[in-house]
Enzyme design. Sequence first.
Site, PDB file in Angstrom:
ATOM      1  N   ASP A 113      38.849  24.484  37.669  1.00 15.88           N
ATOM      2  CA  ASP A 113      38.135  23.239  37.933  1.00 15.88           C
ATOM      3  C   ASP A 113      36.994  23.063  36.944  1.00 15.88           C
ATOM      4  OD1 ASP A 113      37.080  20.963  39.108  1.00 15.88           O
ATOM      5  OD2 ASP A 113      36.090  22.047  40.738  1.00 15.88           O
ATOM      6  N   ASP A 162      36.234  14.118  35.284  1.00 15.86           N
ATOM      7  CA  ASP A 162      36.410  15.051  36.392  1.00 15.86           C
ATOM      8  C   ASP A 162      37.876  15.391  36.602  1.00 15.86           C
ATOM      9  OD1 ASP A 162      36.144  16.622  38.599  1.00 15.86           O
ATOM     10  OD2 ASP A 162      35.557  15.015  39.961  1.00 15.86           O
TER      11      ASP A 162
END
Length: 567
Positions: free
Chosen positions: A96, A350
């Site tokens: 992530d 993101d």
Amino acid sequence: MKVKCTGLLTLLAGLASCASVTKAELEDSRANYVKLGFDKLKGNTFSDATKHAKPIAKLHKRDDGYEEMTIVNQQSFYSVELGVGSSDQNVTVLVDTGSSDLWIMGSNNPYCKAGTVSNNKRRVGIRHPEKRAEDFDPFSWLTFSSSEGSTATGTQTIVPSASATLTCSQYGTFATSSSSSFQSNDTEFYIQYGDGTFALGTWGTDTIKVDGLEISNVSFAVANETDSSVGVLGIGLPGLETTNSGSLVTSARDAYEYENFPLVLKRDGIINRNAYSLFLNSSDAQTGSVLFGAVDHSKYTGTLYTIPLINTLSGYSEPIQFEVTLQGLGLQANDTNTTLTTTKIPALLDSGTTLAYFPSNLATMIARGVGATYSSLYGYYMMSCSDIDTSTEIIYDFGGFLIASPLENYIIQTSGSTCILGILPQSGNSIILGDTFLTSAYVVYDLENLEISLAQANVGSTGSDNIDVISSSVPSAVKAPAYSSTWSTSASIATGGNIFTVTVGSSQNNSSGTTTTSGSSGTTTRATSTTTSSTRQNLAIAIQPSWQFVWTGLCMSTVVSIISWFL
């Protein structure tokens, strides 16, 4: 004869030295980057995600008789495998870019089903939680309630059997007692994500194995309590580490940064610089990659442009997340260009989000431009599937260069003839660009210079890798024309302007390009360029084996000649 023999032995030793030095140089040429390939999975949860699943919207009736639209298979996951500790326990984690800590599930997690705790070997992946726009809060993990669980030294929360639903053996857990190299520092870890999942545990260090590498003294947290089925490998900025910006930090005096996974790679000399490249490939592709410490020029087209990160959060002296300035937005369809706005807007890149979130008025502009209308009943922009023009692209201007993102990336099918536009309105004047955009961009994250380099992704590329190690600046990247013209304060989004007058290509990059000017409606030609570099890694590797053979041959030839002279 004694002199002759001594000379011969010396020469033979020298020949051996020739070979060993060449081998070392060849090994060095292949070092300083780590490529992690991953499978791209989609599903409602990681447990049910598959390679072939696609987001789809379904209508169902609620108990009160009203119909509700639900998007299934809307989360994206990118899997990788870790071996942890002296016993090489296998666990699954989710890579992530939107967080910065590595944590793995402990073997005593009370949210596990009875009898499902083990250390089975699985792939490790990246999770992308998805929320409705009105519920989405990318910073919700910053809030903490001590009632969620125990402290590092306290007692563990008792979880009702109805809540103990995780099949923890499916993705592996870590038993600290089974690793002789694990060292706990007895400090508490806590994080909560935008989808509501949390992890609570204790910090420590141990050995991590990934992609054939064994890395010692890696800091990570062991989550003794978590309702998430897998852990997370956060590779974001150090400022976003929970020890620096998390909810357990009560004062600036208590905040600190540590060497997270990318920094450990640099610490150990595995990479030269704290930087990596992300290539998600096309939305339909089943694989992608993250390249630590290097750039793969085969994964993009045109010029790689660099822009600075910006800081929109108060209380921080520099950026702690991957926000950049979007300088303009437009649409391109059937050779017609339409600029929607040239207002500077902060945009968060993101990889932990699937869809795209825009300020309400800008989302409405995009929807109108592609023929979608907002349904207050279902909470999404909707359009007839038959009216979708597959040639339409959303054009992003990041400061004098454009990234084109196909409209079809944002379309979510339903069971009928109506489609949903995967662009969701949100309050405020900021943008979140998730996978629907990132599949169109090749992104280089330079965490040391606090910069992002972007280029049009070469989706579906099947050619050989063309890798350049990042030693200082990003190889072949040039500063964007509007590098210094960044967002500073929020402003009302104005319509109009022209983003389609840009310069493509740069002599600094040994590339060719053209300059095209057009109005807000008109035609344009997109130029592509070819980047070159005399120090590209794959070229060095390809050449050096031949060089080794020639050099060894020269050594041997010289020895034979001198031996003949002695004799």
